[in-house]
Scaffold this active site. Sequence first.
Site, PDB file in Angstrom:
ATOM      1  N   HIS A  24       0.837  -1.208   0.000  1.00 26.11           N
ATOM      2  CA  HIS A  24       0.000   0.000   0.000  1.00 26.11           C
ATOM      3  C   HIS A  24       0.871   1.257   0.000  1.00 26.11           C
ATOM      4  O   HIS A  24       0.702   2.151  -0.838  1.00 26.11           O
ATOM      5  CB  HIS A  24      -0.919  -0.013   1.221  1.00 26.11           C
ATOM      6  N   GLU A  25       1.807   1.315   0.941  1.00 21.79           N
ATOM      7  CA  GLU A  25       2.650   2.507   1.061  1.00 21.79           C
ATOM      8  C   GLU A  25       3.614   2.624  -0.108  1.00 21.79           C
ATOM      9  O   GLU A  25       3.848   3.723  -0.628  1.00 21.79           O
ATOM     10  CB  GLU A  25       3.422   2.473   2.381  1.00 21.79           C
ATOM     11  N   HIS A  28       1.984   4.223  -3.154  1.00 20.20           N
ATOM     12  CA  HIS A  28       1.933   5.690  -3.116  1.00 20.20           C
ATOM     13  C   HIS A  28       3.252   6.289  -3.609  1.00 20.20           C
ATOM     14  O   HIS A  28       3.274   7.193  -4.444  1.00 20.20           O
ATOM     15  CB  HIS A  28       1.681   6.180  -1.685  1.00 20.20           C
TER      16      HIS A  28
END
Length: 229
Positions: A24-25, A28
């Site tokens: 997820h991170e 980004h």
Amino acid sequence: MDIVGLLYTVSTWVLPALLAITLHEAAHGWVAWKLGDDTAYMQGRVTFNPLRHIDPMGTVVVPGMLVLLKAPFLFGWAKPVPVDFMRLPSPRRDMAVVAIAGPLVNLAQAYIAMLLFHLIPYFGSYTAPWIAANLQNAILINLLLCVFNMLPLPPLDGGRVAVGWLPLFLARPLARLERYGMVILLILLLAVPLLGQAMGVAINPVGQLLFPMVAGLEDILLVLSGHSR
């Protein structure tokens, strides 16, 4: 639960949680890098190494304590990926693209986990239940992260997507909520359920909103991955 059972249970949650948070991170940071902002890349955050994304308190201590205390909710966070939106070609539009990348990766992980369930019969009777538990937990964690992060409240990803896509007269007041966003979330996630519990009433506004959405999304992915309820 004995120590062996506890270790077994923990072992079925650690890998899915680390993958969900890490990818997820990293998503980004990777999308921001490709759009023109290398802040996260230069800080080593575009990586599959979970240690670069874990917040000791938010990723380990707080969720661990809630599990040990058998709390009726689970809450945690990772280190946010640094993004300088002013370095992006179109800051408002690209902010939304960077923000939505994380939830989309969680959605993809849930779908892949469902597809991998088709391989369970090829594993032995000892390993198959453990692998199935990991995949089931991966589906739950990733769908929860996807739906929760898409709530339209800054600093959640959904809030930043809304700020990027809404007309300015709506985006500006929503953006100003970011400084209060975490406080609002903590009240809704922790204070309200605990107050309701003390009064003998089950009140969980975030859960009551999220769980039907997660169930609906799971039903869609089950069909797309060739499963049925």
